[in-house]
Scaffold this motif. Structure first.
Motif, PDB file in Angstrom:
ATOM      1  N   MET A  42      -6.041  -0.662  -7.962  1.00 39.06           N
ATOM      2  CA  MET A  42      -7.653  -0.215  -7.848  1.00 39.06           C
ATOM      3  C   MET A  42      -8.332  -1.226  -6.884  1.00 39.06           C
ATOM      4  O   MET A  42      -8.125  -2.415  -7.045  1.00 39.06           O
ATOM      5  CB  MET A  42      -8.302  -0.345  -9.170  1.00 39.06           C
ATOM      6  CG  MET A  42      -9.569   0.455  -9.365  1.00 39.06           C
ATOM      7  SD  MET A  42      -9.191   2.162  -9.054  1.00 39.06           S
ATOM      8  CE  MET A  42      -8.398   2.734 -10.518  1.00 39.06           C
ATOM      9  N   LEU A  43      -9.327  -0.461  -5.731  1.00 40.49           N
ATOM     10  CA  LEU A  43      -9.777  -1.071  -4.650  1.00 40.49           C
ATOM     11  C   LEU A  43     -11.314  -0.425  -5.007  1.00 40.49           C
ATOM     12  O   LEU A  43     -11.449   0.756  -4.799  1.00 40.49           O
ATOM     13  CB  LEU A  43      -9.344  -0.994  -3.521  1.00 40.49           C
ATOM     14  CG  LEU A  43     -10.166  -1.463  -2.277  1.00 40.49           C
ATOM     15  CD1 LEU A  43     -10.238  -3.077  -2.363  1.00 40.49           C
ATOM     16  CD2 LEU A  43      -9.733  -0.743  -0.919  1.00 40.49           C
ATOM     17  N   ASN A  55      -7.519   4.405  -5.179  1.00 39.37           N
ATOM     18  CA  ASN A  55      -6.289   4.307  -6.059  1.00 39.37           C
ATOM     19  C   ASN A  55      -5.108   3.974  -4.925  1.00 39.37           C
ATOM     20  O   ASN A  55      -4.850   4.771  -4.035  1.00 39.37           O
ATOM     21  CB  ASN A  55      -5.519   5.494  -6.618  1.00 39.37           C
ATOM     22  CG  ASN A  55      -4.143   5.145  -7.102  1.00 39.37           C
ATOM     23  OD1 ASN A  55      -3.307   4.559  -6.829  1.00 39.37           O
ATOM     24  ND2 ASN A  55      -3.877   5.688  -8.456  1.00 39.37           N
ATOM     25  N   LEU A  56      -4.754   2.778  -4.665  1.00 38.03           N
ATOM     26  CA  LEU A  56      -3.902   2.070  -3.402  1.00 38.03           C
ATOM     27  C   LEU A  56      -2.660   2.894  -3.382  1.00 38.03           C
ATOM     28  O   LEU A  56      -1.926   2.967  -2.227  1.00 38.03           O
ATOM     29  CB  LEU A  56      -3.943   0.788  -3.577  1.00 38.03           C
ATOM     30  CG  LEU A  56      -5.236  -0.104  -3.258  1.00 38.03           C
ATOM     31  CD1 LEU A  56      -5.083  -1.608  -3.167  1.00 38.03           C
ATOM     32  CD2 LEU A  56      -5.971   0.404  -1.725  1.00 38.03           C
ATOM     33  N   GLN A  95      -6.368   7.763  -2.553  1.00 38.66           N
ATOM     34  CA  GLN A  95      -7.269   8.702  -2.797  1.00 38.66           C
ATOM     35  C   GLN A  95      -8.371   8.141  -3.541  1.00 38.66           C
ATOM     36  O   GLN A  95      -8.442   6.936  -4.349  1.00 38.66           O
ATOM     37  CB  GLN A  95      -6.965   9.703  -3.540  1.00 38.66           C
ATOM     38  CG  GLN A  95      -5.687  10.541  -2.585  1.00 38.66           C
ATOM     39  CD  GLN A  95      -6.080  11.207  -1.507  1.00 38.66           C
ATOM     40  OE1 GLN A  95      -6.954  11.847  -1.356  1.00 38.66           O
ATOM     41  NE2 GLN A  95      -5.235  11.029  -0.615  1.00 38.66           N
ATOM     42  N   CYS A  96      -9.538   8.685  -3.421  1.00 40.45           N
ATOM     43  CA  CYS A  96     -10.939   8.266  -3.923  1.00 40.45           C
ATOM     44  C   CYS A  96     -10.515   8.848  -5.505  1.00 40.45           C
ATOM     45  O   CYS A  96     -10.438   9.959  -5.550  1.00 40.45           O
ATOM     46  CB  CYS A  96     -12.240   8.688  -3.535  1.00 40.45           C
ATOM     47  SG  CYS A  96     -13.576   8.105  -4.173  1.00 40.45           S
ATOM     48  N   VAL A 130       0.760  -1.304  -0.013  1.00 42.01           N
ATOM     49  CA  VAL A 130      -0.004  -0.108   0.147  1.00 42.01           C
ATOM     50  C   VAL A 130       0.986   1.290   0.066  1.00 42.01           C
ATOM     51  O   VAL A 130       1.828   1.439   0.789  1.00 42.01           O
ATOM     52  CB  VAL A 130      -0.982  -0.099   1.085  1.00 42.01           C
ATOM     53  CG1 VAL A 130      -1.784   1.182   1.285  1.00 42.01           C
ATOM     54  CG2 VAL A 130      -1.991  -1.220   1.131  1.00 42.01           C
ATOM     55  N   GLY A 131       0.753   2.198  -0.596  1.00 44.07           N
ATOM     56  CA  GLY A 131       1.489   3.409  -0.876  1.00 44.07           C
ATOM     57  C   GLY A 131       2.507   3.592  -1.810  1.00 44.07           C
ATOM     58  O   GLY A 131       3.164   4.681  -1.978  1.00 44.07           O
ATOM     59  N   GLU A 132       2.823   2.208  -2.324  1.00 42.92           N
ATOM     60  CA  GLU A 132       3.993   2.052  -3.317  1.00 42.92           C
ATOM     61  C   GLU A 132       3.503   2.189  -4.663  1.00 42.92           C
ATOM     62  O   GLU A 132       2.698   1.520  -5.008  1.00 42.92           O
ATOM     63  CB  GLU A 132       4.799   0.817  -2.896  1.00 42.92           C
ATOM     64  CG  GLU A 132       5.510   0.926  -1.571  1.00 42.92           C
ATOM     65  CD  GLU A 132       6.536  -0.271  -1.528  1.00 42.92           C
ATOM     66  OE1 GLU A 132       7.057  -0.915  -2.658  1.00 42.92           O
ATOM     67  OE2 GLU A 132       6.917  -0.454  -0.278  1.00 42.92           O
ATOM     68  N   ALA A 133       4.357   3.233  -5.419  1.00 40.89           N
ATOM     69  CA  ALA A 133       3.907   3.081  -6.874  1.00 40.89           C
ATOM     70  C   ALA A 133       4.236   1.869  -7.731  1.00 40.89           C
ATOM     71  O   ALA A 133       5.238   1.323  -7.264  1.00 40.89           O
ATOM     72  CB  ALA A 133       4.637   4.340  -7.717  1.00 40.89           C
TER      73      ALA A 133
END
Length: 553
Positions: free
Chosen positions: A293-294, A307-308, A312-313, A195-198
């Motif tokens: 994508m969640l 977007n994980l 952000q939504c 989570v949070g990694e590109a």
């Protein structure tokens, strides 16, 4: 009260062999302080209000009386200190450090005794410490042949996420670690990326590294929490999707402005918007083709895409008119999303489009779950509150929900079908669970569905039934419900199951052992209710084995 509301399997090899311990450094302390910012501020405000509302110490007494009492206390302390000084004079403590040390009588009698300034320098203690660390590491080790099972649980008034390890060869299921949750959990979804990694850009983004082992949790609160399953002892989630995340980021940028807007935001927090949910999160779905994508569905009647990487939504949809209770991504078309609602409709949508609804189907009662058929991407299943299962072809969308014509329907239970799953390895192998406390296994053939076997596993009202994802354990079924106990049922030990699916499963079906295998956590049950089901780690109680059928509805 104890119950398990949702569960999932983690594929073999996805978990770290040696999980890391949660460690709070300055960076982590700053992060969790931001995550809990509003809660901390609320607590401080309440404390200030309480302090301001209490009478000052000694209120009602005259100031002269207070001064007299304080003078008396000072006199008493002075006298006491003087007496203590007299008692200590004989020890000459003022020159204690300058005195020449005398030989200890014990040393003279027994010889020199080894002394270490630090325990780390003592080889005996250090060795013992290493042994304890090795034992702890071995206890926490997750082997490549183990499966993690995640359960969303409520124990009395405490909500938590329990992480089990299932050892199939040893018939062993145990709690590995857990995490605290802020509210009653309703849904969980496994995430296979950090989570949070590109992620790398380009054609291979969906399947290439990096990989991760995270779980997203939806609760009665509107925020979605993301937890790292490879870290034990965590007290705070790795990330939050929702209003809490937005306020955390805003406070980092401009804390003064954020503080001024705090009360205003709270007043508007229940207003439906495009940035975060404002009511309970009822369902979560990770996109396996677009891993960052969640999707989330909420009681606020919206579906949101997250977007994980940025947390952000990115999109919000409001094409349902009541609570959205279940969602599922298509297995072959990344932008196609299936959703079911209490408005008694099911929608297939293309989330890329301005008008995303591609088809809308109607059902007879509130939707419980929706799921794509993993063995034929043109079809999907719907279960309802009235105990029905509907099977639909997405290519024959009706002109209106009232004109819906399913491929077939089935009255699976007399009460709500509260849980449903499709075996990912064996076509046509379904499971349903209900508030009637029964778990039923189904065989879907071209002629229609038929029931293979029905069991009461002693978990109370059934809230979750999940097949294991790996081929080696594809017949293992995790079942839990209102009693708060997790059971792993090896369905291949049932003769009727072996007869029904031997042609499709082949060598995966073991030889008849003469009993059905159910594995649970070895602990005393606190519920005295007699369910006539299975005991943890034992055999299923007396129920008719063999083939049971149900006519097509």
């Amino acid at each position: 009260m104890s119950m398990i509301t949702a569960s999932l399997w983690v594929p073999r090899g996805a978990a770290a062999e040696n999980p890391t311990k949660y460690h709070v450094d300055e960076k982590e302390l700053a992060r969790i302080s931001n995550l809990a910012k509003l809660q901390l501020e609320d607590a401080k405000d309440e404390l200030r209000e309480a302090q301001n509302g209490q009478p000052e110490r000694g209120e009602g007494r005259s100031s002269s009386g207070e001064e007299e009492e304080e003078e008396e206390e000072d006199v008493k302390m002075t006298v006491a200190n003087g007496d203590a000084d007299d008692d200590l004079k004989e020890y000459d403590l003022d020159t204690y450090d300058d005195q020449t040390p005398q030989e200890d009588p014990l040393t003279a009698m027994f010889g020199s005794l080894a002394y270490y300034q630090s325990n780390a320098d003592d080889p005996n203690l250090t060795s013992k410490g290493h042994e304890e660390d090795d034992e702890e590491r071995e206890d926490l080790q997750v082997l490549a042949t183990d499966n993690m099972v995640v359960a969303a649980k409520v124990e009395e008034e405490v909500a938590l996420l329990e992480i089990y390890v299932y050892e199939d060869e040893a018939d062993n299921l145990y709690v590995h670690h857990d995490y605290p949750l802020p509210a009653i959990p309703l849904c969980v979804e496994w995430l296979d990326l950090p989570v949070g990694e590109a992620l790398p850009t380009g054609k291979g983004t969906t399947t290439t590294s990096p990989s991760g082992n995270y779980v997203a949790v939806g609760t009665m609160d509107p925020d979605i929490e993301l937890w790292d399953l490879d870290t034990t002892g965590s007290m705070y989630p790795t990330a939050i999707l929702g209003q809490g995340s937005l306020e955390e980021n805003a406070s980092k940028v401009d804390p003064d402005t954020e503080q001024k807007k705090k009360k205003k935001k709270r007043k508007n927090s229940k207003k439906v918007n495009d940035n975060y949910h404002v009511d309970a999160v009822l369902s979560l779905a990770a996109n396996r083709l677009d891993r960052k994508m969640l999707a989330s569905a909420s009681a606020d009647r919206t579906i949101k895409l997250w977007n994980l990487t940025t947390q952000q939504c990115v999109k919000s949809f409001s094409y349902h008119t009541d609570k959205v209770c279940s969602i599922a991504w298509h297995s072959e078309e990344a932008p196609v999303l299936l959703s079911g609602s209490y408005d008694r409709t099911v929608v297939v949508a293309d989330v890329r489009l301005l008008e995303p609804v591609m088809g809308r189907w109607g059902v007879e009662s509130d939707v419980e779950t929706v799921a794509w058929d993993p063995h034929d991407a043109n079809y999907f299943y719907v279960t309802t509150e009235n105990g029905m299962i509907h099977y639909h072809d997405r290519r024959t969308a009706p002109s209106s929900p009232e004109k819906t014509k399913p491929v077939w329907t089935l009255q699976a239970h007399n009460s709500s079908v509260s849980s449903f799953d499709i075996n990912p390895q064996i076509p046509g192998f379904l499971v349903t669970g209900s508030t009637d406390k029964e778990v039923k296994l189904w065989n879907v053939q071209p002629s229609g569905p038929s029931m293979v076997v029905s069991r009461n596993l002693g978990v109370g009202k059934v809230f979750t039934t999940k097949f294991a994802p790996d081929r080696e354990v594809t017949f293992r079924l995790a079942v839990a419900g209102s009693k708060g106990a997790m059971q792993i049922w090896d369905t291949s030990t049932n003769p009727a199951v072996r007869n029904a699916f031997a042609g499709r499963a082949g060598p995966m079906v073991p030889a008849d052992e003469g009993k059905e295998r159910v594995v649970g956590v070895d602990e005393d049950s606190s519920d005295d209710e007699d369910e006539g089901g299975a005991e943890p780690g034992g055999e299923i109680g007396p129920v008719d084995d063999g083939w049971e059928s149900m006519d097509e509805a």
